[in-house]
Write an enzyme that holds these catalytic residues in place. Structure first.
Site, PDB file in Angstrom:
ATOM      1  N   LYS A  13      36.115  45.803  43.244  1.00  0.00           N
ATOM      2  CA  LYS A  13      37.333  46.625  43.358  1.00  0.00           C
ATOM      3  C   LYS A  13      37.246  47.850  42.437  1.00  0.00           C
ATOM      4  O   LYS A  13      37.455  48.978  42.857  1.00  0.00           O
ATOM      5  CB  LYS A  13      38.589  45.803  43.014  1.00  0.00           C
ATOM      6  N   ARG A  84      48.505  40.109  43.441  1.00  0.00           N
ATOM      7  CA  ARG A  84      47.586  38.958  43.428  1.00  0.00           C
ATOM      8  C   ARG A  84      48.220  37.722  44.023  1.00  0.00           C
ATOM      9  O   ARG A  84      47.577  36.679  44.108  1.00  0.00           O
ATOM     10  CB  ARG A  84      47.157  38.629  42.010  1.00  0.00           C
ATOM     11  N   ARG A 123      27.663  42.198  34.506  1.00  0.00           N
ATOM     12  CA  ARG A 123      28.453  43.435  34.293  1.00  0.00           C
ATOM     13  C   ARG A 123      28.450  43.828  32.811  1.00  0.00           C
ATOM     14  O   ARG A 123      28.572  42.992  31.930  1.00  0.00           O
ATOM     15  CB  ARG A 123      29.892  43.226  34.749  1.00  0.00           C
ATOM     16  N   ARG A 156      32.518  42.067  28.933  1.00  0.00           N
ATOM     17  CA  ARG A 156      33.947  41.778  28.819  1.00  0.00           C
ATOM     18  C   ARG A 156      34.152  40.329  28.372  1.00  0.00           C
ATOM     19  O   ARG A 156      33.409  39.447  28.793  1.00  0.00           O
ATOM     20  CB  ARG A 156      34.627  41.996  30.187  1.00  0.00           C
ATOM     21  N   ARG A 167      38.912  32.163  36.451  1.00  0.00           N
ATOM     22  CA  ARG A 167      39.446  33.288  37.254  1.00  0.00           C
ATOM     23  C   ARG A 167      39.230  33.032  38.749  1.00  0.00           C
ATOM     24  O   ARG A 167      40.072  33.368  39.567  1.00  0.00           O
ATOM     25  CB  ARG A 167      38.773  34.595  36.833  1.00  0.00           C
TER      26      ARG A 167
HETATM   27  P1  AP5 Z   1      33.628  45.419  39.605  1.00  0.00           P
HETATM   28  O1  AP5 Z   1      33.775  46.639  40.437  1.00  0.00           O
HETATM   29  O2  AP5 Z   1      33.858  45.548  38.141  1.00  0.00           O
HETATM   30  O3  AP5 Z   1      34.481  44.216  40.225  1.00  0.00           O
HETATM   31  P2  AP5 Z   1      36.036  43.965  40.211  1.00  0.00           P
HETATM   32  O4  AP5 Z   1      36.402  43.397  41.538  1.00  0.00           O
HETATM   33  O5  AP5 Z   1      36.776  45.183  39.756  1.00  0.00           O
HETATM   34  O6  AP5 Z   1      36.072  42.811  39.124  1.00  0.00           O
HETATM   35  P3  AP5 Z   1      37.106  42.526  37.975  1.00  0.00           P
HETATM   36  O7  AP5 Z   1      36.459  41.427  37.168  1.00  0.00           O
HETATM   37  O8  AP5 Z   1      37.475  43.750  37.231  1.00  0.00           O
HETATM   38  O9  AP5 Z   1      38.308  41.994  38.779  1.00  0.00           O
HETATM   39  P4  AP5 Z   1      39.443  41.104  38.273  1.00  0.00           P
HETATM   40  O10 AP5 Z   1      40.374  41.225  39.392  1.00  0.00           O
HETATM   41  O11 AP5 Z   1      39.088  39.721  37.893  1.00  0.00           O
HETATM   42  O12 AP5 Z   1      39.816  41.749  36.860  1.00  0.00           O
HETATM   43  P5  AP5 Z   1      40.933  42.776  36.440  1.00  0.00           P
HETATM   44  O13 AP5 Z   1      40.339  43.651  35.418  1.00  0.00           O
HETATM   45  O14 AP5 Z   1      41.638  43.381  37.577  1.00  0.00           O
HETATM   46  O15 AP5 Z   1      32.152  44.856  39.860  1.00  0.00           O
HETATM   47  C1  AP5 Z   1      31.644  43.778  39.121  1.00  0.00           C
HETATM   48  C2  AP5 Z   1      30.152  44.039  38.798  1.00  0.00           C
HETATM   49  O16 AP5 Z   1      29.401  44.117  40.001  1.00  0.00           O
HETATM   50  C3  AP5 Z   1      29.906  45.365  38.070  1.00  0.00           C
HETATM   51  O17 AP5 Z   1      28.883  45.159  37.134  1.00  0.00           O
HETATM   52  C4  AP5 Z   1      29.430  46.329  39.162  1.00  0.00           C
HETATM   53  O18 AP5 Z   1      28.538  47.283  38.632  1.00  0.00           O
HETATM   54  C5  AP5 Z   1      28.743  45.390  40.147  1.00  0.00           C
HETATM   55  N1  AP5 Z   1      28.969  45.788  41.537  1.00  0.00           N
HETATM   56  C6  AP5 Z   1      30.163  46.155  42.096  1.00  0.00           C
HETATM   57  N2  AP5 Z   1      30.007  46.429  43.409  1.00  0.00           N
HETATM   58  C7  AP5 Z   1      28.675  46.214  43.671  1.00  0.00           C
HETATM   59  C8  AP5 Z   1      27.870  46.317  44.866  1.00  0.00           C
HETATM   60  N3  AP5 Z   1      28.415  46.656  46.052  1.00  0.00           N
HETATM   61  N4  AP5 Z   1      26.574  46.016  44.790  1.00  0.00           N
HETATM   62  C9  AP5 Z   1      26.019  45.637  43.597  1.00  0.00           C
HETATM   63  N5  AP5 Z   1      26.694  45.525  42.433  1.00  0.00           N
HETATM   64  C10 AP5 Z   1      28.013  45.810  42.473  1.00  0.00           C
HETATM   65  O19 AP5 Z   1      41.994  41.776  35.738  1.00  0.00           O
HETATM   66  C11 AP5 Z   1      41.695  41.161  34.501  1.00  0.00           C
HETATM   67  C12 AP5 Z   1      42.846  40.265  34.068  1.00  0.00           C
HETATM   68  O20 AP5 Z   1      44.067  41.032  33.963  1.00  0.00           O
HETATM   69  C13 AP5 Z   1      43.215  39.121  35.016  1.00  0.00           C
HETATM   70  O21 AP5 Z   1      42.380  38.009  34.835  1.00  0.00           O
HETATM   71  C14 AP5 Z   1      44.694  38.867  34.588  1.00  0.00           C
HETATM   72  O22 AP5 Z   1      44.752  38.152  33.390  1.00  0.00           O
HETATM   73  C15 AP5 Z   1      45.205  40.258  34.336  1.00  0.00           C
HETATM   74  N6  AP5 Z   1      45.782  40.827  35.578  1.00  0.00           N
HETATM   75  C16 AP5 Z   1      45.285  41.881  36.277  1.00  0.00           C
HETATM   76  N7  AP5 Z   1      46.046  42.103  37.362  1.00  0.00           N
HETATM   77  C17 AP5 Z   1      47.045  41.180  37.345  1.00  0.00           C
HETATM   78  C18 AP5 Z   1      48.134  40.885  38.220  1.00  0.00           C
HETATM   79  N8  AP5 Z   1      48.360  41.579  39.343  1.00  0.00           N
HETATM   80  N9  AP5 Z   1      48.963  39.858  37.897  1.00  0.00           N
HETATM   81  C19 AP5 Z   1      48.765  39.152  36.782  1.00  0.00           C
HETATM   82  N10 AP5 Z   1      47.742  39.371  35.925  1.00  0.00           N
HETATM   83  C20 AP5 Z   1      46.883  40.370  36.198  1.00  0.00           C
END
Ligand code: AP5
Length: 216
Positions: A13, A84, A123, A156, A167
């Site tokens: 994402k 979510r 990552r 991270r 997660r």
């Molecule tokens: P990346 O693009 O970083 O993936 P992502 O889907 O953004 O992963 P996140 O871990 O950031 O998602 P998340 O939803 O768990 O965390 P968030 O920060 O939103 O890609 C991952 C890796 O793969 C990278 O190294 C990248 O380079 C590589 N990659 C990507 N695409 C690729 C491809 N096509 N090919 C090869 N490699 C690739 O949330 C964190 C925390 O915040 C949650 O756990 C929760 O506690 C809180 N939170 C956030 N939103 C909410 C909500 N709505 N409600 C409640 N709590 C929330």
């Protein structure tokens, strides 16, 4: 253009938000990044969300919906990490209705469990500017150093194996009903996100009538 990006942790994402916002010059709203920034600043909001995030749990809906409400205005956006669950989706609908806004599509980035474990465990993020890398798939030019600002690349806290597992469980519990919510409203688009980032980007933009694009 108003798009919601859905998908498991590690589905890409954040990576696609960066590509899409650079390309279309619209705003990305990444809830996880906003919350991590608050934790880093030691703000009152950061204090409230820190433990949930460290443990891989969702932050309570009433906290995150306020953050989203503040960040949505009548400009275009790409929303990453919200909603979510169905309750957040309903809240988003009411925030948009109150502002007389609508959105185009909810794009679900579909990845296998093995793929997301590989992606999250490899990552690395820049401690300074938050840029995103992967030790194998998207390495920095100099190991451990950000291409953009020269900052140190770190893992991270929530990318440790035991938190990744948590997660994934949290995601699976909520995801099917969230997808149904958007499917019933004819807003859901599923994209195969196991492919390279450029291919995923092409698969996303194909759903909109904006002509041919390349992220390169
Ligand atoms: P990346 O693009 O970083 O993936 P992502 O889907 O953004 O992963 P996140 O871990 O950031 O998602 P998340 O939803 O768990 O965390 P968030 O920060 O939103 O890609 C991952 C890796 O793969 C990278 O190294 C990248 O380079 C590589 N990659 C990507 N695409 C690729 C491809 N096509 N090919 C090869 N490699 C690739 O949330 C964190 C925390 O915040 C949650 O756990 C929760 O506690 C809180 N939170 C956030 N939103 C909410 C909500 N709505 N409600 C409640 N709590 C929330």
């Amino acid at each position: 253009m108003r798009i919601i990006l859905l998908g498991a942790p590690g589905s890409g994402k954040g990576t696609q938000v960066k590509i899409l916002t650079d390309h279309f010059k619209i705003r990305g709203i990444s809830l996880g990044d906003i919350l991590r920034q608050e934790v880093k600043r030691n703000s009152p909001l950061g204090g409230k969300v820190k433990e949930y995030m460290q443990e891989g749990l969702l932050v309570p809906d009433e906290i995150v919906s306020l953050v989203i409400e503040e960040n949505i205005n009548n400009e275009g956006f790409i929303l990453d990490g919200y909603p979510r669950n169905v309750s957040q989706a309903e809240k988003l609908e009411s925030i948009l209705n109150n502002k007389n806004l609508s959105f185009d599509k909810a794009i679900y980035l579909d990845v296998s469990e093995n793929m997301l474990i590989t992606r999250l465990s490899g990552r690395r993020v820049c401690k300074v500017c938050n840029a995103n890398y992967h030790v194998k798939n998207m390495p920095s030019k100099r190991e451990g150093i950000c291409n953009i600002c020269g900052g140190e690349l770190i893992q991270r806290n929530d990318d440790k194996p035991e938190v990744i597992k948590k997660r994934w469980v949290v995601f699976q519990k909520e995801n099917a009903s969230l997808m149904d919510y958007y499917r019933q409203r004819d807003k859901l688009v599923i994209v195969d996100a196991n492919k390279e980032a450029e291919e995923v980007f092409q698969a996303i933009v194909k759903n909109f009538n904006y002509g041919k694009h390349s992220c390169l």
